[in-house]
Design a protein around this motif. Structure first.
Motif, PDB file in Angstrom:
ATOM      1  N   SER A 140       2.040   0.270 -10.555  1.00 25.50           N
ATOM      2  CA  SER A 140       1.386   0.621  -9.320  1.00 25.50           C
ATOM      3  C   SER A 140      -0.250   1.086  -9.998  1.00 25.50           C
ATOM      4  N   LEU A 141      -1.205   0.422  -9.254  1.00 23.96           N
ATOM      5  CA  LEU A 141      -2.330   0.940  -9.650  1.00 23.96           C
ATOM      6  C   LEU A 141      -3.027   2.107  -8.560  1.00 23.96           C
ATOM      7  N   ILE A 142      -3.048   3.267  -9.391  1.00 23.27           N
ATOM      8  CA  ILE A 142      -3.179   4.542  -8.693  1.00 23.27           C
ATOM      9  C   ILE A 142      -4.737   4.714  -8.446  1.00 23.27           C
ATOM     10  N   VAL A 143      -5.129   4.898  -7.192  1.00 26.46           N
ATOM     11  CA  VAL A 143      -6.646   4.799  -6.872  1.00 26.46           C
ATOM     12  C   VAL A 143      -6.809   6.239  -6.397  1.00 26.46           C
ATOM     13  N   ASP A 144      -6.721   7.383  -7.154  1.00 30.47           N
ATOM     14  CA  ASP A 144      -6.621   8.638  -6.471  1.00 30.47           C
ATOM     15  C   ASP A 144      -7.758   9.599  -6.945  1.00 30.47           C
ATOM     16  N   GLY A 145      -8.986   9.288  -7.671  1.00 30.20           N
ATOM     17  CA  GLY A 145      -9.803  10.068  -8.166  1.00 30.20           C
ATOM     18  C   GLY A 145      -9.306  10.960  -9.171  1.00 30.20           C
ATOM     19  N   GLY A 146      -8.368  10.952  -9.794  1.00 32.22           N
ATOM     20  CA  GLY A 146      -7.547  11.973 -10.852  1.00 32.22           C
ATOM     21  C   GLY A 146      -6.659  12.793 -10.057  1.00 32.22           C
ATOM     22  N   TRP A 147      -6.301  12.632  -9.074  1.00 34.32           N
ATOM     23  CA  TRP A 147      -5.405  13.525  -8.301  1.00 34.32           C
ATOM     24  C   TRP A 147      -3.927  13.903  -9.163  1.00 34.32           C
ATOM     25  N   THR A 148      -3.255  12.720  -9.645  1.00 31.62           N
ATOM     26  CA  THR A 148      -2.144  12.721 -10.226  1.00 31.62           C
ATOM     27  C   THR A 148      -2.303  12.778 -11.669  1.00 31.62           C
ATOM     28  N   ILE A 170       0.694  -1.325   0.116  1.00 33.63           N
ATOM     29  CA  ILE A 170       0.069   0.049   0.011  1.00 33.63           C
ATOM     30  C   ILE A 170       0.778   1.206   0.013  1.00 33.63           C
ATOM     31  N   GLY A 171       1.021   1.894  -0.948  1.00 30.94           N
ATOM     32  CA  GLY A 171       1.612   3.030  -1.367  1.00 30.94           C
ATOM     33  C   GLY A 171       0.927   4.043  -1.117  1.00 30.94           C
ATOM     34  N   SER A 172       1.019   5.157  -2.092  1.00 30.83           N
ATOM     35  CA  SER A 172       0.330   6.437  -1.928  1.00 30.83           C
ATOM     36  C   SER A 172       0.328   7.088  -3.371  1.00 30.83           C
ATOM     37  N   GLN A 173      -0.746   8.022  -3.552  1.00 31.17           N
ATOM     38  CA  GLN A 173      -0.324   9.036  -4.636  1.00 31.17           C
ATOM     39  C   GLN A 173       0.657   9.881  -4.368  1.00 31.17           C
ATOM     40  N   MET A 174       1.114  10.069  -3.119  1.00 31.73           N
ATOM     41  CA  MET A 174       2.514  10.807  -2.752  1.00 31.73           C
ATOM     42  C   MET A 174       3.677  10.147  -3.151  1.00 31.73           C
ATOM     43  N   GLY A 175       3.635   8.964  -3.735  1.00 27.82           N
ATOM     44  CA  GLY A 175       4.786   8.232  -4.291  1.00 27.82           C
ATOM     45  C   GLY A 175       4.800   8.382  -5.625  1.00 27.82           C
ATOM     46  N   LEU A 181     -10.073  18.054  -1.613  1.00 31.66           N
ATOM     47  CA  LEU A 181     -10.996  17.859  -2.243  1.00 31.66           C
ATOM     48  C   LEU A 181     -11.078  18.615  -3.834  1.00 31.66           C
ATOM     49  N   ALA A 182     -10.440  19.884  -3.584  1.00 28.43           N
ATOM     50  CA  ALA A 182     -10.051  20.566  -4.803  1.00 28.43           C
ATOM     51  C   ALA A 182      -9.047  19.768  -5.868  1.00 28.43           C
ATOM     52  N   LYS A 183      -8.240  18.818  -5.227  1.00 30.42           N
ATOM     53  CA  LYS A 183      -7.198  18.080  -6.043  1.00 30.42           C
ATOM     54  C   LYS A 183      -7.754  16.793  -6.490  1.00 30.42           C
ATOM     55  N   ILE A 184      -8.799  16.219  -5.679  1.00 31.59           N
ATOM     56  CA  ILE A 184      -9.473  14.868  -6.154  1.00 31.59           C
ATOM     57  C   ILE A 184     -10.515  15.201  -7.219  1.00 31.59           C
ATOM     58  N   LYS A 185     -10.225  14.870  -8.486  1.00 30.12           N
ATOM     59  CA  LYS A 185     -11.063  15.438  -9.485  1.00 30.12           C
ATOM     60  C   LYS A 185     -12.600  14.658  -9.398  1.00 30.12           C
ATOM     61  N   LEU A 186     -12.721  13.678  -8.809  1.00 26.33           N
ATOM     62  CA  LEU A 186     -14.037  13.208  -8.964  1.00 26.33           C
ATOM     63  C   LEU A 186     -14.792  13.635  -7.629  1.00 26.33           C
ATOM     64  N   PRO A 224      -3.462   4.901  -3.069  1.00 24.57           N
ATOM     65  CA  PRO A 224      -4.579   5.924  -2.924  1.00 24.57           C
ATOM     66  C   PRO A 224      -4.436   7.120  -2.751  1.00 24.57           C
ATOM     67  N   THR A 225      -5.383   8.131  -2.893  1.00 26.47           N
ATOM     68  CA  THR A 225      -5.648   9.364  -2.429  1.00 26.47           C
ATOM     69  C   THR A 225      -5.904   9.168  -0.790  1.00 26.47           C
ATOM     70  N   PHE A 226      -6.152  10.461  -0.290  1.00 29.03           N
ATOM     71  CA  PHE A 226      -6.675  10.381   1.074  1.00 29.03           C
ATOM     72  C   PHE A 226      -7.837   9.745   1.157  1.00 29.03           C
ATOM     73  N   ILE A 227      -7.645   8.695   2.146  1.00 28.34           N
ATOM     74  CA  ILE A 227      -8.629   7.596   2.353  1.00 28.34           C
ATOM     75  C   ILE A 227      -9.240   8.132   3.892  1.00 28.34           C
TER      76      ILE A 227
END
Length: 224
Positions: free
Chosen positions: A214-222, A114-119, A181-186, A159-162
């Protein structure tokens, strides 16, 4: 010595201080086998013993982590050690101990970190966290190369912020929540359920040719 009477398919849930008994009970209620255990992954001797005493895993979800958010100019050595030791060092040796068992069993397996969008990006007040999660991405890619001959795959979920009981207090700060929330496009915070599909996919034969990514689950952040 591994317990040969243990059922072949057992989910092992691990907590640092308290066994994850509620989760194990929920799994057992579905008619599946589960055990709740206590393991401090910062204790590398305990990690080695933990995996040596169990049959080889088919899947590892490498999930321990921490953060000490502050500007880089305010970070001290204790902060650095706390974040990097758990997020990188412990993750490395948990994966190593698990992979050794998989190799000995000869049946392959899947390591899911479990990484992060911050990776994948940077963030204010996240220098230590970003350092650790970028390191995890590189480690996982190298693991994939080292272990491919043994049919062991290594991937990350980023992930993004969970929203969890641990993170929920941070979102009581409306300015911080609005900035996230401004960064999470969804337009919403992540929920634990948002990660389940990614984990099931990487654990399953549907991902049989997926390794070192990496499977990025970030709602569009990156994506921005």
């Amino acid at each position: 010595v591994p317990d040969q009477d243990r059922p072949a398919d057992v989910e092992v849930l691990q907590g640092r201080d308290v066994a994850e008994e509620a989760g194990a009970e929920a799994i057992r209620a579905r008619g599946e086998a589960a055990e709740a255990t206590v393991l401090d992954v910062a204790d590398l001797g305990a990690v080695t013993a933990f995996f040596a005493e169990l049959p080889a895993f088919d899947v590892l979800v490498n999930n321990a982590g921490t953060n000490r958010p502050k500007p880089m100019q305010d970070v001290d050595e204790a902060d650095y050690d706390a974040v990097l030791d758990l997020n990188v060092k412990s993750a490395f040796f948990v994966a190593q101990a698990c992979a050794r068992g998989m190799i000995a069993a000869g049946a392959g397996g899947s390591l899911i970190h479990i990484g992060s969008q911050m990776g994948h990006v940077g963030g204010p007040n996240r220098s230590l966290y970003c350092a650790s999660k970028w390191a995890l991405e590189g480690m996982s890619k190298a693991f994939a190369l080292d272990l491919a001959a043994h049919r062991i795959r290594s991937n990350t979920i980023a992930p993004t912020f969970i929203e969890t009981p641990m993170t929920r207090p941070f979102f009581e700060n409306q300015a911080f929540k609005d900035s996230v929330l401004a960064k999470i496009k969804l337009g919403r915070l992540g929920q634990v359920e948002d990660l389940m599909g990614a984990a099931v996919f990487l654990a399953s034969d549907a991902a049989a040719l997926v390794t070192g990514t990496s499977l990025i689950v970030d709602g569009g952040w990156t994506a921005d």
